[in-house]
Design a protein around this motif. Structure first.
Motif, short mmCIF file in Angstrom:
data_model
loop_
_atom_site.label_atom_id
_atom_site.label_comp_id
_atom_site.label_asym_id
_atom_site.label_seq_id
_atom_site.Cartn_x
_atom_site.Cartn_y
_atom_site.Cartn_z
N GLY A 56 30.31 8.59 91.50
CA GLY A 56 28.90 7.47 91.77
C GLY A 56 28.38 7.88 93.11
N THR A 57 28.15 7.03 94.03
CA THR A 57 27.47 7.21 95.25
C THR A 57 27.73 8.34 96.10
OG1 THR A 57 26.81 4.81 95.36
CG2 THR A 57 26.60 6.26 97.42
N GLU A 60 26.19 11.83 95.07
CA GLU A 60 24.74 11.87 95.93
C GLU A 60 25.02 12.33 97.33
OE1 GLU A 60 20.63 11.90 96.79
OE2 GLU A 60 21.98 12.16 95.11
N ASP A 106 30.91 12.91 87.20
CA ASP A 106 31.91 12.56 88.40
C ASP A 106 32.99 14.03 88.22
OD1 ASP A 106 31.20 10.03 88.32
OD2 ASP A 106 33.02 9.41 87.08
N THR A 387 30.28 -0.01 87.00
CA THR A 387 28.98 0.26 87.91
C THR A 387 29.49 0.31 89.51
OG1 THR A 387 28.50 -2.00 87.82
CG2 THR A 387 27.37 -0.50 86.03
N TYR A 389 31.39 2.09 91.11
CA TYR A 389 31.26 3.42 92.01
C TYR A 389 29.79 3.58 92.44
CZ TYR A 389 35.28 3.91 88.83
OH TYR A 389 36.57 4.02 88.29
N SER A 390 28.67 3.06 91.86
CA SER A 390 27.43 3.51 92.25
C SER A 390 26.51 2.32 92.75
CB SER A 390 26.53 3.87 91.04
OG SER A 390 27.18 5.41 90.46
N THR A 393 23.20 1.84 96.72
CA THR A 393 21.87 2.94 97.02
C THR A 393 22.07 3.54 98.25
OG1 THR A 393 20.70 1.94 95.24
CG2 THR A 393 19.57 3.53 96.76
#
Length: 398
Positions: A56-57, A60, A106, A387, A389-390, A393
């Motif tokens: 997830g995040t 990034e 992932d 959702t 995991y993300s 933002t």
């Protein structure tokens, strides 16, 4: 130089811990113009260890660190997970696709590969003090004086505790661990064992309602990672720092004469890389005090039941460094760090779900239901797309 960089110029930071959160926050602090030192009680960055997830995040974060390609190359190519019954017979052998391993980009990498990658990304930019640790902290109005166990004494503007679930930094500032340590009713022991079964890019899982054993081969080598976890009603604080007592506790929890259990217990008794701990979470009302802040497991360990400990550490390091760069006043930065991270941490800690998961069923009924589903479908029971995991933002801290 941007306004963000001017705000943080020349501020000195000591980071305690060189595992995951420590090098990660050192990287971002250096990028924002801080003078960073990392102290680590071990003699070097620790390699080896069990496979960990980056989701997830956090994906990034590693992309912004420019280390995503290296981690993608290190991705563990798990091709099959085999579930075995209590007598060792096969319940189901599932492909990686049927278990959604590697879905949504992932990553699963060996812990040592991640720690080495993080260290390589920052080793030339910050000062590392290995084989040393913090002895005392004297938090003053104009800085925080640190006395090291090696005898040195230095003053920093900020100290960051990134030294794990049993954080010594947290103990020095917030007191004993017990009020923040929320035990989830189980313990685990991880270690390497000879690859007697000839496993290759696969794992095997054995369960009872109170026990779980797993063997995991990241490749086709002579060694595999072994895991023994077991439910226990009380937290054994007295054995957390006593390796001999840990080995006895694990052996007593696995008297079974089935599957690979006797061999695993025997290997555990002599393993040089044994890692034992309670399955627990760290929950704190605040992650900072005056000039000291905590990040990663030291602040909000979610437990390995969530699979999110590494991801939270990476995201928290990014956010804390960014807020320190954005705010000239560290207390304002710490408050902002809490506002950004706490909802994300809370959501991820809830993934532990009381310890009842398909990989570690908490009751006989849960185990039977899972096994029946595996036999009928050759896939784990379907779950809604997660959702969590993300859910965060990432802010852009320039």
């Amino acid at each position: 130089m941007t306004e963000t960089h001017r705000a943080s110029r020349n501020r000195s930071v000591l980071v305690s811990g060189a595992s995951i959160a420590g090098p990660a926050i050192a990287y971002w602090l250096h990028r924002h113009g801080f003078d960073v030192t990392v102290v680590e009680k071990a003699g070097a960055v620790r390699g080896g260890g069990y496979p960990i997830d980056i989701r997830g995040t956090a994906l990034e974060v590693v992309r912004r660190m420019n280390i995503l390609p290296q981690l993608q190359k290190a991705h563990v190519d798990t091709r099959r997970i085999t579930f075995v019954d209590t007598d060792g017979s096969t319940i189901a052998a599932l492909s990686a696709e049927s278990m959604a391993i590697g879905a949504d980009g992932d990553l699963e990498v060996q812990r040592g590969d991640l720690t080495e990658t993080l260290y390589d990304a920052v080793r030339e930019s910050v000062t590392f003090m290995f084989d040393d640790s913090i002895a005392t902290l004297d938090d003053r109005t104009d800085g925080i004086e640190v006395t090291f166990r090696g005898g040195a004494r230095r003053t920093y503007d900020i100290v960051i505790g990134a030294d794990g679930i049993h954080s010594h930094t947290r103990q020095l500032i917030f007191g004993p661990e017990e009020p923040f340590h929320h035990y989830l009713g189980a313990c685990f022991a991880g270690f390497t064992v000879p690859n007697h079964l000839g496993l290759s890019h696969e794992g095997m899982v054995w369960n009872t309602p109170s026990q779980r054993a797993a063997l995991y081969a990241a490749g086709s080598g002579e060694q595999v990672f072994g895991l023994l976890s077991f439910r226990r009603p009380g937290l054994p604080f007295d054995v957390l720092r006593n390796p001999d007592a840990q080995r006895e506790l694990v052996a007593a929890a696995f008297p079974d004469e089935c599957w690979e259990i006797p061999r695993m217990v025997a290997e555990m008794r002599t393993a040089e890389d044994l890692f034992f701990d309670a399955i627990s979470q760290i929950r704190m009302p605040r992650w900072s005090h005056r000039r000291v802040a905590l990040v990663g497991d030291a602040a909000y360990a979610p437990s390995f039941l969530t699979g999110q400990g590494t991801s939270l550490a990476l995201v928290g390091a990014y956010v804390l460094a960014g807020e320190l760069a954005t705010h000239a006043d560290h207390t304002e930065a710490f408050d902002a760090y809490d506002r950004v991270m706490r909802p994300f941490v809370t959501l991820n800690q809830k993934l532990a779900n009381g310890g009842d998961t398909p990989l570690f069923p908490a009751t006989y009924e849960s185990l039977q239901k899972r096994n029946a589903a595996l036999r009928a479908l050759s896939a784990l029971p379907a779950e809604p797309k997660n959702t969590t995991y993300s859910a965060l933002t990432l802010p852009d801290y320039a």
